[in-house]
Enzyme design. Structure first.
Site, PDB file in Angstrom:
ATOM      1  N   MET A  13      -6.931  13.913   8.439  1.00 40.10           N
ATOM      2  CA  MET A  13      -7.249  14.049   7.010  1.00 40.10           C
ATOM      3  C   MET A  13      -8.587  14.762   6.818  1.00 40.10           C
ATOM      4  O   MET A  13      -8.714  15.655   5.985  1.00 40.10           O
ATOM      5  CB  MET A  13      -7.295  12.666   6.328  1.00 40.10           C
ATOM      6  CG  MET A  13      -5.954  12.038   6.067  1.00 40.10           C
ATOM      7  SD  MET A  13      -4.933  12.955   4.871  1.00 40.10           S
ATOM      8  CE  MET A  13      -5.714  12.544   3.316  1.00 40.10           C
ATOM      9  N   GLY A  14      -9.592  14.355   7.603  1.00 41.81           N
ATOM     10  CA  GLY A  14     -10.923  14.955   7.491  1.00 41.81           C
ATOM     11  C   GLY A  14     -10.901  16.432   7.852  1.00 41.81           C
ATOM     12  O   GLY A  14     -11.464  17.268   7.143  1.00 41.81           O
ATOM     13  N   VAL A  74     -13.625   8.433   7.330  1.00 44.16           N
ATOM     14  CA  VAL A  74     -13.369   7.522   8.451  1.00 44.16           C
ATOM     15  C   VAL A  74     -12.461   6.394   7.980  1.00 44.16           C
ATOM     16  O   VAL A  74     -12.147   6.297   6.789  1.00 44.16           O
ATOM     17  CB  VAL A  74     -14.690   6.952   9.036  1.00 44.16           C
ATOM     18  CG1 VAL A  74     -15.563   8.077   9.564  1.00 44.16           C
ATOM     19  CG2 VAL A  74     -15.443   6.113   8.014  1.00 44.16           C
ATOM     20  N   LYS A  75     -12.047   5.546   8.897  1.00 44.43           N
ATOM     21  CA  LYS A  75     -11.154   4.447   8.572  1.00 44.43           C
ATOM     22  C   LYS A  75     -11.806   3.540   7.529  1.00 44.43           C
ATOM     23  O   LYS A  75     -13.007   3.237   7.633  1.00 44.43           O
ATOM     24  CB  LYS A  75     -10.914   3.639   9.854  1.00 44.43           C
ATOM     25  CG  LYS A  75      -9.481   3.267  10.106  1.00 44.43           C
ATOM     26  CD  LYS A  75      -9.350   2.847  11.561  1.00 44.43           C
ATOM     27  CE  LYS A  75      -8.719   1.523  11.770  1.00 44.43           C
ATOM     28  NZ  LYS A  75      -7.754   0.918  11.044  1.00 44.43           N
ATOM     29  N   SER A 128      -4.744  11.760  -2.616  1.00 44.10           N
ATOM     30  CA  SER A 128      -3.332  11.557  -2.322  1.00 44.10           C
ATOM     31  C   SER A 128      -2.649  12.857  -1.951  1.00 44.10           C
ATOM     32  O   SER A 128      -3.005  13.916  -2.452  1.00 44.10           O
ATOM     33  CB  SER A 128      -2.607  10.942  -3.514  1.00 44.10           C
ATOM     34  OG  SER A 128      -1.228  10.805  -3.198  1.00 44.10           O
ATOM     35  N   LYS A 183      -6.451   5.091  -7.513  1.00 46.05           N
ATOM     36  CA  LYS A 183      -5.669   5.442  -6.316  1.00 46.05           C
ATOM     37  C   LYS A 183      -4.836   4.246  -5.853  1.00 46.05           C
ATOM     38  O   LYS A 183      -3.686   4.392  -5.431  1.00 46.05           O
ATOM     39  CB  LYS A 183      -6.594   5.919  -5.187  1.00 46.05           C
ATOM     40  CG  LYS A 183      -5.874   6.186  -3.853  1.00 46.05           C
ATOM     41  CD  LYS A 183      -4.789   7.235  -4.014  1.00 46.05           C
ATOM     42  CE  LYS A 183      -4.129   7.742  -2.745  1.00 46.05           C
ATOM     43  NZ  LYS A 183      -3.724   6.856  -1.711  1.00 46.05           N
ATOM     44  N   HIS A 186      -1.944   4.029  -8.060  1.00 51.18           N
ATOM     45  CA  HIS A 186      -1.049   5.130  -7.659  1.00 51.18           C
ATOM     46  C   HIS A 186      -0.154   4.659  -6.507  1.00 51.18           C
ATOM     47  O   HIS A 186       1.055   4.872  -6.505  1.00 51.18           O
ATOM     48  CB  HIS A 186      -1.873   6.358  -7.238  1.00 51.18           C
ATOM     49  CG  HIS A 186      -1.092   7.386  -6.471  1.00 51.18           C
ATOM     50  ND1 HIS A 186      -0.774   7.220  -5.137  1.00 51.18           N
ATOM     51  CD2 HIS A 186      -0.542   8.567  -6.841  1.00 51.18           C
ATOM     52  CE1 HIS A 186      -0.049   8.269  -4.731  1.00 51.18           C
ATOM     53  NE2 HIS A 186       0.088   9.096  -5.749  1.00 51.18           N
ATOM     54  N   ASN A 187      -0.758   4.018  -5.525  1.00 50.94           N
ATOM     55  CA  ASN A 187       0.029   3.572  -4.376  1.00 50.94           C
ATOM     56  C   ASN A 187       1.003   2.462  -4.758  1.00 50.94           C
ATOM     57  O   ASN A 187       2.111   2.404  -4.234  1.00 50.94           O
ATOM     58  CB  ASN A 187      -0.894   3.121  -3.244  1.00 50.94           C
ATOM     59  CG  ASN A 187      -1.461   4.307  -2.474  1.00 50.94           C
ATOM     60  OD1 ASN A 187      -1.599   5.395  -3.029  1.00 50.94           O
ATOM     61  ND2 ASN A 187      -1.802   4.103  -1.222  1.00 50.94           N
ATOM     62  N   GLU A 190       3.749   4.176  -6.198  1.00 50.80           N
ATOM     63  CA  GLU A 190       4.454   4.838  -5.089  1.00 50.80           C
ATOM     64  C   GLU A 190       5.420   3.847  -4.423  1.00 50.80           C
ATOM     65  O   GLU A 190       6.582   4.175  -4.159  1.00 50.80           O
ATOM     66  CB  GLU A 190       3.401   5.341  -4.082  1.00 50.80           C
ATOM     67  CG  GLU A 190       3.919   5.866  -2.763  1.00 50.80           C
ATOM     68  CD  GLU A 190       2.751   6.236  -1.809  1.00 50.80           C
ATOM     69  OE1 GLU A 190       1.868   7.007  -2.220  1.00 50.80           O
ATOM     70  OE2 GLU A 190       2.734   5.737  -0.666  1.00 50.80           O
ATOM     71  N   ARG A 447       3.678 -28.331 -20.486  1.00 51.90           N
ATOM     72  CA  ARG A 447       2.266 -28.464 -20.087  1.00 51.90           C
ATOM     73  C   ARG A 447       1.564 -29.519 -20.931  1.00 51.90           C
ATOM     74  O   ARG A 447       0.748 -30.301 -20.454  1.00 51.90           O
ATOM     75  CB  ARG A 447       1.539 -27.113 -20.230  1.00 51.90           C
ATOM     76  CG  ARG A 447       2.013 -26.043 -19.260  1.00 51.90           C
ATOM     77  CD  ARG A 447       1.308 -24.706 -19.476  1.00 51.90           C
ATOM     78  NE  ARG A 447      -0.107 -24.767 -19.132  1.00 51.90           N
ATOM     79  CZ  ARG A 447      -1.099 -24.664 -19.997  1.00 51.90           C
ATOM     80  NH1 ARG A 447      -0.849 -24.481 -21.284  1.00 51.90           N
ATOM     81  NH2 ARG A 447      -2.343 -24.767 -19.587  1.00 51.90           N
TER      82      ARG A 447
END
Ligand code: 6PG
Length: 478
Positions: A13-14, A74-75, A128, A183, A186-187, A190, A447
């Site tokens: 990705m990077g 990074v992760k 994404s 994001k 978004h997922n 998805e 209740r």
């Protein structure tokens, strides 16, 4: 210093993001913990643009023009904090650190706060589109300060995907964690899209009697209509694929246990905290977890199902059209739920997110890109304060027109014993929202009965309690 931007963390990705910047004419500083990756990138793709290979954090920072723009790829999790700890002391007032990983928005809020005290602008950014998107144009969702977007926005707008009308698929989402929050949702959407497509496939196969090859054709046709989207397109590809080793449909040889990295789960956890009913997204996450319980499924395989003839005669000639209606209606519901969650997050965290802009930047580059998103943009452009996507007259009309088939398809699935948690949760949501009265009144009665939790009345103001254990008189509990 000559570099316009720097990328540290050169896994796929990077690297692809760095190449995308370089291909657009930006000078890109490169850094990786082990220098082999940096060297390899320059060796293989150095001719695509101007790269400055840095071997140490100090060299990397020195290569960047001010205000420095430093992208961390990074992760997500501890590695991100470690990189920030390493680079922050080398930066100066006004510099910008961009985290392009799938970070949890609460981590992003914390990091933004900590770095703000040091004068550094932290931008948690959703990206994404997978590896291909990073290289050729992703949808980019940056949070952070206005200042950071002034410095970073023009670069992002160059490398982002472009919607059909030419608009770049990026915008300043809002302060601190807003980008990663959007994001995350978004997922979630998805996951819901993927689950609904999977249910449509399952029904076409089990009830409709079509082969994977034929279903691939049906999806290809759908992809020329209102369901036109990346996920429908790749579904057709996957279904048409044959396993080389066995000659069987690929979809029949893959283990039917869906995995997940966690962003869909975060969406649902956050929705629970915010009190937003994202039932369609939740069912999609649960469907993945259920599929993974191999032992439980093996132990349950002999439970009785419907009699064989429950399926027969249900697959009318227009069954595929009906499934299309059910899929489309359910999709409207999952986007309605996702946008509700973004609105709720925006309210809870004071992000002032423009929902129409979110739909607009999801039109290209990202995994859920679809023609459908134009309609969502249009809905919010027409009325920015739309209480729900279902309140948009066009969506209301379409879902109204689809509902008979939607109900018939869910009924056929139930009768035939085909699990459709996504379709049916979406339909239940729709019917619950439509309902004149909900049985929630009874829940309130229960209740109050067992816990004196009190209730409000529909016909007058106040808070009340009924003396269930005695006279059953109603008392003022305000
Ligand atoms: C994207 C994707 C991506 C995500 C994968 C894997 O927008 O490009 O959402 O960010 O990591 O789709 O997700 P799961 O492993 O959870 O399915």
């Amino acid at each position: 210093a000559t570099a316009d931007i720097g990328v540290t963390g050169l896994a796929v990705m990077g690297s692809n993001l760095a190449r995308n910047f370089a291909r657009h004419g930006f000078t890109v500083a490169l850094h990786n913990r082990t220098t082999a990756k940096t060297t390899a990138l320059v060796d293989e793709h150095g001719d695509e643009g101007d790269f400055v290979a840095a071997h140490t954090p100090e060299e990397f920072v020195a290569a960047l023009k001010r205000p420095r723009r430093l992208v961390v790829m990074v992760k997500a999790g501890d590695p991100t904090d470690a990189v920030i700890r390493e680079f922050a002391p080398l930066l100066e007032d006004g510099d910008v650190i961009i985290d392009g990983g799938n970070a949890h928005f609460e981590d992003t809020r914390r990091r933004e706060r900590e770095l703000r005290d040091q004068g550094i602008h932290f931008v948690g950014t959703g990206i994404s589109g997978g590896e291909e998107g990073a290289l050729n144009g992703p949808s980019i969702m940056p949070g952070g300060s206005e200042h950071s977007y002034e410095s970073l926005g023009p670069l992002l707008e160059r490398i982002a995907a472009k919607a059909k009308d030419g608009t770049p698929c990026t915008t300043h989402i809002g302060p601190d964690g807003a980008g990663h929050f959007v994001k995350m949702v978004h997922n979630g959407i998805e996951y819901a899209d993927m689950q609904l497509i999977a249910e449509a496939y399952d029904l076409l196969r089990a009830v409709g009697g079509y082969t994977p090859e034929q279903i691939s054709g049906i999806f290809r046709t759908w992809n020329t209509g209102r369901l036109d989207s990346y996920l429908i397109e790749i579904t057709a590809e996957v279904l048409a694929h044959t396993d080389a080793a066995t000659g069987r449909p690929f979809v029949d040889v893959v283990a039917d246990e869906a995995e997940q990295k966690g962003t869909g789960r975060w969406t649902v956890q956050t929705a629970l905290d915010l009190g937003v009913p994202v039932s369609g997204i939740a069912e999609a996450v649960f469907a993945r977890s259920l599929s993974g319980h191999a032992d439980l499924r093996a132990a349950s395989r002999d439970l009785p199902g419907p009699h064989a003839d429950a399926l027969s005669g249900r697959a009318a000639a227009d069954f595929a059209d009906r499934v299309e209606q059910a899929l489309y209606a359910s999709k409207i519901v999952s986007y309605t739920q996702g946008f509700h969650q973004i609105q709720a997050g925006s309210d809870a965290y004071d992000w002032d997110i423009d929902l129409g802009r979110i739909a607009a930047i999801w039109r290209g580059g990202c995994i859920i890109r679809a023609a459908f998103l134009d309609r969502i943009t249009a809905a919010y452009d027409g009325s920015p304060d739309l209480p729900s996507l279902l309140s948009d007259p066009r969506f209301a009309e379409e879902i109204g027109a689809a509902q008979d088939d939607w109900r018939a398809v869910v009924a056929a699935a139930v009768a035939g014993g085909v699990p459709v948690p996504g379709f049916s949760a979406a339909l239940a949501y729709y019917d619950a929202l439509r309902a004149e009265r909900l049985p929630a009144a009874l829940t309130q009665g229960q209740r109050d009965f067992f816990g004196a939790h009190t209730y409000r009345r529909g016909d007058r103001e106040g808070v009340f309690h009924t003396l269930w254990g005695g006279s059953r008189d109603e008392v003022d509990a305000g």
